[in-house]
Design a protein around this motif. Sequence first.
Motif, PDB file in Angstrom:
ATOM      1  N   ARG A  88      46.182  25.530  54.734  1.00 56.70           N
ATOM      2  CA  ARG A  88      46.175  24.897  56.056  1.00 56.70           C
ATOM      3  C   ARG A  88      47.580  24.762  56.637  1.00 56.70           C
ATOM      4  N   HIS A  89      48.548  24.539  55.768  1.00 56.93           N
ATOM      5  CA  HIS A  89      49.913  24.313  56.228  1.00 56.93           C
ATOM      6  C   HIS A  89      50.703  25.607  56.381  1.00 56.93           C
ATOM      7  N   GLY A  90      50.022  26.747  56.279  1.00 53.21           N
ATOM      8  CA  GLY A  90      50.682  28.005  56.551  1.00 53.21           C
ATOM      9  C   GLY A  90      51.486  28.575  55.405  1.00 53.21           C
ATOM     10  N   ASN A  91      51.186  28.146  54.185  1.00 51.55           N
ATOM     11  CA  ASN A  91      51.940  28.616  53.027  1.00 51.55           C
ATOM     12  C   ASN A  91      51.377  29.880  52.401  1.00 51.55           C
ATOM     13  N   GLY A  92      50.351  30.457  53.008  1.00 49.89           N
ATOM     14  CA  GLY A  92      49.800  31.695  52.495  1.00 49.89           C
ATOM     15  C   GLY A  92      48.691  31.479  51.491  1.00 49.89           C
ATOM     16  N   PRO A  93      48.192  32.563  50.894  1.00 46.67           N
ATOM     17  CA  PRO A  93      47.009  32.502  50.029  1.00 46.67           C
ATOM     18  C   PRO A  93      47.281  31.904  48.660  1.00 46.67           C
ATOM     19  N   VAL A  94      46.194  31.548  47.985  1.00 45.43           N
ATOM     20  CA  VAL A  94      46.227  31.015  46.621  1.00 45.43           C
ATOM     21  C   VAL A  94      45.063  31.644  45.849  1.00 45.43           C
ATOM     22  N   LEU A  95      45.305  32.002  44.604  1.00 49.46           N
ATOM     23  CA  LEU A  95      44.240  32.499  43.725  1.00 49.46           C
ATOM     24  C   LEU A  95      43.863  31.423  42.720  1.00 49.46           C
ATOM     25  N   ILE A  96      42.594  31.069  42.686  1.00 48.35           N
ATOM     26  CA  ILE A  96      42.059  30.143  41.685  1.00 48.35           C
ATOM     27  C   ILE A  96      41.169  30.929  40.741  1.00 48.35           C
ATOM     28  N   GLU A  97      41.445  30.827  39.456  1.00 45.32           N
ATOM     29  CA  GLU A  97      40.545  31.377  38.443  1.00 45.32           C
ATOM     30  C   GLU A  97      39.798  30.224  37.805  1.00 45.32           C
ATOM     31  N   ALA A  98      38.522  30.110  38.125  1.00 42.87           N
ATOM     32  CA  ALA A  98      37.680  29.071  37.531  1.00 42.87           C
ATOM     33  C   ALA A  98      37.124  29.613  36.222  1.00 42.87           C
ATOM     34  N   PHE A  99      37.630  29.093  35.125  1.00 41.36           N
ATOM     35  CA  PHE A  99      37.285  29.583  33.795  1.00 41.36           C
ATOM     36  C   PHE A  99      35.974  28.936  33.370  1.00 41.36           C
ATOM     37  N   THR A 100      34.887  29.699  33.452  1.00 42.24           N
ATOM     38  CA  THR A 100      33.564  29.158  33.196  1.00 42.24           C
ATOM     39  C   THR A 100      32.766  30.151  32.347  1.00 42.24           C
ATOM     40  N   TYR A 101      31.453  30.039  32.387  1.00 39.19           N
ATOM     41  CA  TYR A 101      30.629  30.929  31.573  1.00 39.19           C
ATOM     42  C   TYR A 101      29.264  31.090  32.219  1.00 39.19           C
ATOM     43  N   ARG A 102      28.777  32.326  32.217  1.00 37.75           N
ATOM     44  CA  ARG A 102      27.451  32.625  32.745  1.00 37.75           C
ATOM     45  C   ARG A 102      26.435  32.393  31.632  1.00 37.75           C
ATOM     46  N   MET A 103      25.682  31.302  31.717  1.00 38.46           N
ATOM     47  CA  MET A 103      24.762  30.933  30.644  1.00 38.46           C
ATOM     48  C   MET A 103      23.475  31.749  30.644  1.00 38.46           C
ATOM     49  N   ASP A 104      23.204  32.440  31.728  1.00 36.08           N
ATOM     50  CA  ASP A 104      21.979  33.230  31.817  1.00 36.08           C
ATOM     51  C   ASP A 104      22.351  34.694  32.025  1.00 36.08           C
ATOM     52  N   ALA A 105      21.383  35.492  32.370  1.00 35.00           N
ATOM     53  CA  ALA A 105      21.620  36.915  32.609  1.00 35.00           C
ATOM     54  C   ALA A 105      22.389  37.126  33.912  1.00 35.00           C
ATOM     55  N   HIS A 106      22.977  38.314  34.037  1.00 39.94           N
ATOM     56  CA  HIS A 106      23.681  38.660  35.272  1.00 39.94           C
ATOM     57  C   HIS A 106      22.727  38.577  36.453  1.00 39.94           C
ATOM     58  N   THR A 107      21.579  39.185  36.335  1.00 44.25           N
ATOM     59  CA  THR A 107      20.451  39.007  37.246  1.00 44.25           C
ATOM     60  C   THR A 107      19.195  39.044  36.382  1.00 44.25           C
ATOM     61  N   THR A 108      18.044  38.871  36.998  1.00 41.95           N
ATOM     62  CA  THR A 108      16.801  38.902  36.233  1.00 41.95           C
ATOM     63  C   THR A 108      16.430  40.314  35.774  1.00 41.95           C
ATOM     64  N   THR A 109      17.202  41.319  36.146  1.00 43.97           N
ATOM     65  CA  THR A 109      16.975  42.672  35.622  1.00 43.97           C
ATOM     66  C   THR A 109      17.851  42.962  34.403  1.00 43.97           C
ATOM     67  N   ASP A 110      18.649  41.991  33.996  1.00 44.52           N
ATOM     68  CA  ASP A 110      19.623  42.178  32.921  1.00 44.52           C
ATOM     69  C   ASP A 110      19.134  41.503  31.638  1.00 44.52           C
ATOM     70  N   ASP A 111      19.491  42.074  30.493  1.00 49.77           N
ATOM     71  CA  ASP A 111      19.189  41.486  29.186  1.00 49.77           C
ATOM     72  C   ASP A 111      20.504  41.226  28.453  1.00 49.77           C
ATOM     73  N   PRO A 112      21.041  40.004  28.540  1.00 52.27           N
ATOM     74  CA  PRO A 112      22.346  39.733  27.943  1.00 52.27           C
ATOM     75  C   PRO A 112      22.357  39.777  26.418  1.00 52.27           C
TER      76      PRO A 112
END
Length: 401
Positions: free
Chosen positions: A281-305
């Motif tokens: 908002r203050h004009g300092n340019g972009p920021v990258l956030i890496e939210a370190f999490t985990y996908r507890m289910d399949a990628h989609t319902t067509t996937d078998d993890p």
Amino acid sequence: MSSPEQWTHPEPGAGPAATAAAPTPEQVIAGLRTTSEGGAELTQLLTPEGERIPSAQFDPYVSDVDHEALRGLYRDMVLVRRADRESNAMQRQGQLGIWVPLLGQEAAQIGSGRALKPTDMAFPSYREHGVAYTRGVDFRELLGIFRCTDHGGWDFKRHGFHPYTIVIGNQVLNATGYAMGQKFEGKVGDDDGEATITYFGDGATSQGDVHEGFVWAAVYDAPLVFFCQNNQWAISEPTERQSRLPLYQRARGYGFPGIRVDGNDVLACLAVTRWALEQCRHGNGPVLIEAFTYRMDAHTTTDDPTRYRLSDELEEWKLKDPIERVRAHLARGGGADQAFFDQVQAEADQFAAELRDHVFNMPDPPPDRIFSNVYAEPSPVLEAQRREYLAYLDGFAGSEH
């Protein structure tokens, strides 16, 4: 094969480079145990046990989050998870064509979504159901996409939430252009400035669109938060097969800040996203956030993890459940009692029942709807195609529109 220690070291070049070799099960487990909390650079305000960790840098960004506000975040996550589970079940029952689960990523989405102001704009991929919820999008409108009856009917300008994007990483370019427009129109520079956030997964960081977005946003100081939900798996490929460094460190090469936050900590996600948006908002340019999490289910319902990841990994991450840590914190600190938790669960069940009733009674759109709103003005070519298509359907005996 890279060593597990490499992924927690804050500086590049401290460990051997990753290779394309497939990791052994032992290496996967070893890497998981080392990186499961995201390393020394992880920003965390609530531990998996629900204990509050003070932070001189980020506590000011959640100073307004009292027990009442935290109960609200807890409620958001419970309702969104319940809707996600019901949608997953409805796909299995043939009511939805496909579903993209968000199980395990509720804190990343609710925390970041609640950090946005009404004047901000969010550009999702196709898994950001929780962010949509925080932006006031009716969950029922999301389900039309996955029932294949529409492409998303919400007013994206009013909600500040762009339609879903299926092409991997393409939304990052769209968001970059929008944020550049905010900068060109002078909508940044103070507390009342606007900002944009775009969501993508760890797999999208291997796409050219994402890197082009990084370049353009950096060059033009666009007010854009790149929010990467690193859920450890790009469908069947682990993150370490895609990058020699933790993903947040990639921002350094483009000249803007990068930070890694515990994606299962809703309080930390809220604080870090508020901080990043303030920078924009203050004009300092972009920021990258890496939210370190985990996908507890399949990628989609067509996937078998189960074909590519180990059950040990899943069990490890269950101990870091984003909802349970807030529940533990509230219960331990006297912020909520059992009656509150029961009430939220009952509300979530009612929410799911309403969604289910909506989907089961959703009318099929007329066949010519596919030709609607393709262009702003009437098109003779499109009209000819519409007539031809309807004539084709009429050629079947007993056809019903």
